[in-house]
Design a protein around this motif. Structure first.
Motif, PDB file in Angstrom:
ATOM      1  N   ASN A 117      36.825  45.595  44.210  1.00 26.38           N
ATOM      2  CA  ASN A 117      35.619  44.766  44.230  1.00 26.38           C
ATOM      3  C   ASN A 117      35.744  43.525  43.369  1.00 26.38           C
ATOM      4  O   ASN A 117      35.039  42.540  43.574  1.00 26.38           O
ATOM      5  CB  ASN A 117      34.407  45.585  43.771  1.00 26.38           C
ATOM      6  N   SER A 118      36.610  43.567  42.397  1.00 26.49           N
ATOM      7  CA  SER A 118      36.748  42.434  41.478  1.00 26.49           C
ATOM      8  C   SER A 118      37.702  41.368  42.010  1.00 26.49           C
ATOM      9  O   SER A 118      37.853  40.317  41.405  1.00 26.49           O
ATOM     10  CB  SER A 118      37.234  42.934  40.114  1.00 26.49           C
ATOM     11  N   ILE A 119      38.362  41.628  43.141  1.00 27.36           N
ATOM     12  CA  ILE A 119      39.355  40.702  43.681  1.00 27.36           C
ATOM     13  C   ILE A 119      38.805  40.051  44.953  1.00 27.36           C
ATOM     14  O   ILE A 119      38.685  40.710  45.981  1.00 27.36           O
ATOM     15  CB  ILE A 119      40.677  41.423  44.016  1.00 27.36           C
ATOM     16  N   PRO A 120      38.431  38.758  44.899  1.00 21.03           N
ATOM     17  CA  PRO A 120      37.941  38.085  46.106  1.00 21.03           C
ATOM     18  C   PRO A 120      39.096  37.696  47.017  1.00 21.03           C
ATOM     19  O   PRO A 120      40.237  37.573  46.579  1.00 21.03           O
ATOM     20  CB  PRO A 120      37.246  36.834  45.541  1.00 21.03           C
ATOM     21  N   GLY A 121      38.801  37.501  48.306  1.00 23.55           N
ATOM     22  CA  GLY A 121      39.833  37.061  49.246  1.00 23.55           C
ATOM     23  C   GLY A 121      39.703  37.756  50.589  1.00 23.55           C
ATOM     24  O   GLY A 121      38.788  38.551  50.828  1.00 23.55           O
TER      25      GLY A 121
END
Length: 357
Positions: free
Chosen positions: A9-13
């Motif tokens: 959840n902390s990694i956008p993309g």
């Protein structure tokens, strides 16, 4: 497991196929019906329902069937609105974009470019454009043969020792079943946002509200005798399309709220899907009947005009012949040239009529 999910959840993309599966398992994404074969390395391929509406003609596009496929045609410079078979639900930090498939664009169709907002829930209405001067074929599904092992029909395995001491076995007898496979026409790419958006979208689920402005009755100036009955068919079609435009994927009744407390999120989503598409199928079937009536009347009107035109030309031929009888060779040649040109014109009319029909 929770630590792994929090890390995701902390990694956008962009979400890969493996990440999409993880988000589906954690109920941040729901795709129904979900088919593994439609998952791509960076997205999910969406397929079409029978609801395909022409913007130019204001009619549902006729569907055709052959021994190997189901398809339709998109007329030159026309745009069609296609409702997807799949319904989507995403969380507050999942968004997406829609992209054309190379197999579709290579035929001449225009590019698809639109977005999926966070909190989205429901099916999708996708527009597909034909910017070319020719009608384009859109394949909706194919009938393929699927091999199915039938244990009851296996031949006995006979093992025979040869000079080289190799074992020879007879092949197992398999049956084949014909299976209809829906063909994808657009790819949905999903993304994880770095943070939750400040504003929620206020678009109705499915954007079916747009349909109400597409179909209209013919203008008054066209309401001479041949159009009077057609106007009633257009009125009926508009009422049916408006009914579809009024459909909502979500329900707000007290009874539904009680069920929501009992059912899981996915169970409720599937129930809404089944209710919605059952209603959609009903109205689409009636709308197709109204569309067929309008198309049939258009065909008969073209035939009538062609017959009238033929008799007018025959009258002209007779007048020209009477004028040219006993005259020199030149008027006679002109007369027969006019006949040949008229026959070619009539044949081209019928050829155009046959293709569009």
């Amino acid at each position: 497991m929770n630590n792994e999910f929090e890390e995701l959840n902390s990694i956008p993309g962009i979400l890969s196929d493996s990440l999409i599966k993880k988000y589906i398992k954690n109920k941040e994404i729901i795709i129904y019906p979900l088919e593994e074969k439609n998952l791509t390395p960076v997205g999910y391929n969406l397929t079409a329902t029978d609801f395909i509406l022409s913007v130019n003609n204001q009619l549902l596009v006729p569907l055709y069937f052959s021994d190997t496929e189901k398809y339709c045609y998109v007329e030159p410079h026309d745009t069609v609105l296609i409702m997807t078979r799949e319904a989507i639900k995403v969380s507050n930090t999942i968004a997406g974009t829609f992209h054309s498939r190379v197999s579709i664009v290579s035929k001449g169709f225009g590019h698809i470019s639109t977005t999926l907002d966070p909190f989205w829930q429901g099916p999708l209405l996708i527009s597909l454009n034909n910017p070319t001067k020719k009608r384009l074929k859109l394949t909706l599904g194919k009938i393929v043969e699927e091999k199915v092992v039938d244990k009851s029909s296996w031949s006995r395995l006979r093992i025979k020792r040869t000079n080289n001491e190799k074992l020879e076995k007879l092949e197992k007898v398999n049956k084949t079943n014909k299976v209809f496979v829906h063909q994808a026409f657009v790819t949905m790419v999903l993304r994880r946002l770095p943070e939750e958006p400040f504003e929620k979208h206020d678009n109705p689920s499915g954007r079916f509200d747009l349909l109400k402005s597409i179909v209209d009755t013919p203008p008054t100036r066209r309401m001479f005798w041949p159009w009077k009955k057609n106007k009633n068919h257009y009125k009926k079609l508009k009422q049916l399309i408006d009914q579809i435009g009024s459909l909502t994927f979500l329900t707000n009744s007290k009874e539904e709220k009680i069920k929501e407390e009992i059912e899981s999120e996915k169970e409720l989503f599937i129930r809404n899907y089944e209710r919605f598409f059952k209603t959609l199928e009903f109205y689409t079937h009636l709308a197709r009947e109204a569309t067929d009536e309008i198309i049939d009347r258009k065909k008969w009107r073209k035939i009538s005009l062609t017959i009238i035109g033929f008799f007018v030309l025959v009258g002209i031929f007779i007048l020209v012949w009477r004028w040219s009888s006993g005259a020199t060779v030149a008027p006679t040649i002109a007369y027969f040239a006019l006949i040949v040109a008229s026959i070619q014109l009539i044949l081209s009319w019928f050829n155009t009529f046959r293709k569009k029909g």
